[in-house]
Design an enzyme around this catalytic site. Sequence first.
Site, PDB file in Angstrom:
ATOM      1  N   LYS A 239       0.895  -1.144  -0.056  1.00  0.00           N
ATOM      2  CA  LYS A 239       0.127  -0.115  -0.007  1.00  0.00           C
ATOM      3  C   LYS A 239       0.822   1.178   0.081  1.00  0.00           C
ATOM      4  O   LYS A 239       1.976   1.285   0.487  1.00  0.00           O
ATOM      5  CB  LYS A 239      -0.962  -0.097   1.331  1.00  0.00           C
ATOM      6  CG  LYS A 239      -2.215  -1.162   1.277  1.00  0.00           C
ATOM      7  CD  LYS A 239      -2.964  -0.801   0.001  1.00  0.00           C
ATOM      8  CE  LYS A 239      -4.161  -1.732  -0.199  1.00  0.00           C
ATOM      9  NZ  LYS A 239      -4.910  -2.063   1.129  1.00  0.00           N
ATOM     10  N   ARG A 273      -3.987 -10.320   4.223  1.00  0.00           N
ATOM     11  CA  ARG A 273      -4.232 -10.588   2.870  1.00  0.00           C
ATOM     12  C   ARG A 273      -3.029  -9.754   2.160  1.00  0.00           C
ATOM     13  O   ARG A 273      -2.329  -8.855   2.330  1.00  0.00           O
ATOM     14  CB  ARG A 273      -5.479  -9.522   2.474  1.00  0.00           C
ATOM     15  CG  ARG A 273      -5.612  -9.615   0.879  1.00  0.00           C
ATOM     16  CD  ARG A 273      -6.933  -8.718   0.819  1.00  0.00           C
ATOM     17  NE  ARG A 273      -7.565  -8.926  -0.684  1.00  0.00           N
ATOM     18  CZ  ARG A 273      -7.042  -7.974  -1.781  1.00  0.00           C
ATOM     19  NH1 ARG A 273      -6.116  -7.188  -1.458  1.00  0.00           N
ATOM     20  NH2 ARG A 273      -7.493  -8.250  -2.883  1.00  0.00           N
TER      21      ARG A 273
END
Length: 294
Positions: A239, A273
């Site tokens: 991210k 995840r």
Amino acid sequence: MSGTAQSDRMTAAGSISRRITNDALHPVLRSLLARPHPVVMGVLNITPDSFSDGGQFITPERALARASRMIAEGADLIDIGGESTRPYGSRPVSRDEEMDRLTPVMAAAVAMSVPVSIDSMKSSVVAWALGQGATIANDVWGLQRDPDMARVIAAHNAPVIVMHNRDEADASIDIMQDIAAFFERSLEIAAKAGVPAGNIVLDPGIGFGKTQEQSILTLARLGELQTFGLPILVGASRKRFISTVVPSEPEERLGGSIAAHLIAVKAGARIIRTHDVAETVQALRVAQAIEAKV
């Protein structure tokens, strides 16, 4: 933090539900969470425009090879998506286009040795995938965007990952209060539709509807979400917030992803995840082995 602020935060999350007992969990979740290590969810994006690996697995052959490899690397389940849900700059696609990407892959992926989750914002796509044998729905709008999503999930008695999201980030808000209020609404929607609490996993949505600082803060305060009494999933993989600490492109963020996920597990996350399954599995299990000696 003041006592009042702490009380407000705990009230925001704690007024919802009691802790779900193991027996009340959906059998798929119970089996996954009974494993002696954090659950690792491998990401399979069958898209041309996902922020990290868009286009790499767009053909059925490459997608299935990717799924097989992640399972060999230790993935406990595979999350398959046919529309990019990246937090910035994604292009909406029609149901038909999403289905065209998923159809050649889903049945073969389901036939592999681990559960499959369907990452879609469309209830019709989720219904189709569950009918094909996918076992978990992953909704990045937490049952609050598609009005039929909760009903479809209830009809299939499927586990669902409820993710926090916002249309736009707002640096002025207390992001943890916003997440708690969002989850309250999602849980109310789920209950009204007949989705049992034991079917629900909460995802704070790292990178979605948040400033980069708020994503970091969410990870730092992740433990506050334990008051919901539901399993927590964290997906910090590659991210953008990582690049605000150390400038980096998505494929250069493995170290930051692992750091975030180790901290998340320590704060109570049960499912991670990730795009980088082998490295994440190794990091989580080595950390677990070290902590077991303390």
